[in-house]
Design a protein around this motif. Structure first.
Motif, PDB file in Angstrom:
ATOM      1  N   CYS A  64      16.616  12.530 -41.083  1.00  0.00           N
ATOM      2  CA  CYS A  64      17.173  13.772 -41.616  1.00  0.00           C
ATOM      3  C   CYS A  64      17.447  14.714 -40.436  1.00  0.00           C
ATOM      4  O   CYS A  64      16.636  14.814 -39.513  1.00  0.00           O
ATOM      5  CB  CYS A  64      16.172  14.400 -42.592  1.00  0.00           C
ATOM      6  N   HIS A  65      18.593  15.378 -40.471  1.00  0.00           N
ATOM      7  CA  HIS A  65      18.980  16.242 -39.356  1.00  0.00           C
ATOM      8  C   HIS A  65      18.083  17.463 -39.188  1.00  0.00           C
ATOM      9  O   HIS A  65      17.688  17.796 -38.075  1.00  0.00           O
ATOM     10  CB  HIS A  65      20.426  16.735 -39.539  1.00  0.00           C
ATOM     11  N   TYR A  66      17.810  18.166 -40.292  1.00  0.00           N
ATOM     12  CA  TYR A  66      17.093  19.437 -40.213  1.00  0.00           C
ATOM     13  C   TYR A  66      16.087  19.565 -41.346  1.00  0.00           C
ATOM     14  O   TYR A  66      16.267  18.985 -42.415  1.00  0.00           O
ATOM     15  CB  TYR A  66      18.060  20.626 -40.320  1.00  0.00           C
ATOM     16  N   GLY A  67      15.049  20.362 -41.089  1.00  0.00           N
ATOM     17  CA  GLY A  67      14.084  20.689 -42.127  1.00  0.00           C
ATOM     18  C   GLY A  67      13.816  22.176 -42.103  1.00  0.00           C
ATOM     19  O   GLY A  67      13.936  22.824 -41.059  1.00  0.00           O
ATOM     20  N   GLN A  68      13.481  22.699 -43.263  1.00  0.00           N
ATOM     21  CA  GLN A  68      13.104  24.099 -43.324  1.00  0.00           C
ATOM     22  C   GLN A  68      11.945  24.226 -44.302  1.00  0.00           C
ATOM     23  O   GLN A  68      11.809  23.440 -45.220  1.00  0.00           O
ATOM     24  CB  GLN A  68      14.268  24.989 -43.759  1.00  0.00           C
ATOM     25  N   GLY A  69      11.081  25.186 -44.047  1.00  0.00           N
ATOM     26  CA  GLY A  69       9.954  25.395 -44.943  1.00  0.00           C
ATOM     27  C   GLY A  69       8.853  26.177 -44.267  1.00  0.00           C
ATOM     28  O   GLY A  69       8.897  26.438 -43.056  1.00  0.00           O
ATOM     29  N   PHE A  70       7.845  26.496 -45.054  1.00  0.00           N
ATOM     30  CA  PHE A  70       6.739  27.300 -44.547  1.00  0.00           C
ATOM     31  C   PHE A  70       5.886  26.539 -43.546  1.00  0.00           C
ATOM     32  O   PHE A  70       5.077  27.128 -42.855  1.00  0.00           O
ATOM     33  CB  PHE A  70       5.885  27.818 -45.697  1.00  0.00           C
TER      34      PHE A  70
END
Length: 101
Positions: A64-70
């Motif tokens: 997966c290219h990118y991740g976002q989250g806390f």
């Protein structure tokens, strides 16, 4: 083939699938399928809901290219986000928490 003609360049994976991908085989398959679809269509893929290092590793393994989250950071105002990125990406990777808070 109409999907490949739509005017967007990014796919986003819903946080529910990311949060449950380490426990639910169906969610894991959906995440991997969306990543593969994005790659096949030359789209960037962003996974939301990355709450810990384990989920980040699974997404990295799925390419997966990118991740976002806390797991990376709480929501920040634009100016603070810029400072955070400049400081944390100096070595090419964002820091991630070992466990969710």
């Amino acid at each position: 083939t109409w999907l490949a003609k739509l005017p967007f360049d990014t796919l986003k994976i819903d946080r529910y699938f990311v949060l449950t991908m380490d426990k639910d085989e169906g969610s894991a398959k959906i995440v991997k399928s969306v990543v593969n679809l994005g790659r096949d269509l030359s789209l960037e893929v962003v996974a939301e809901g990355v709450e810990n290092a384990g989920l980040a590793k699974l997404l990295l393994d799925a390419q997966c290219h990118y991740g976002q989250g806390f797991g990376y950071a709480q929501a920040l105002p634009a100016q603070e986000a810029e400072v955070y990125l400049n400081e944390s990406l100096a070595d090419g990777t964002a820091p991630i928490k070992a466990r969710s808070a």
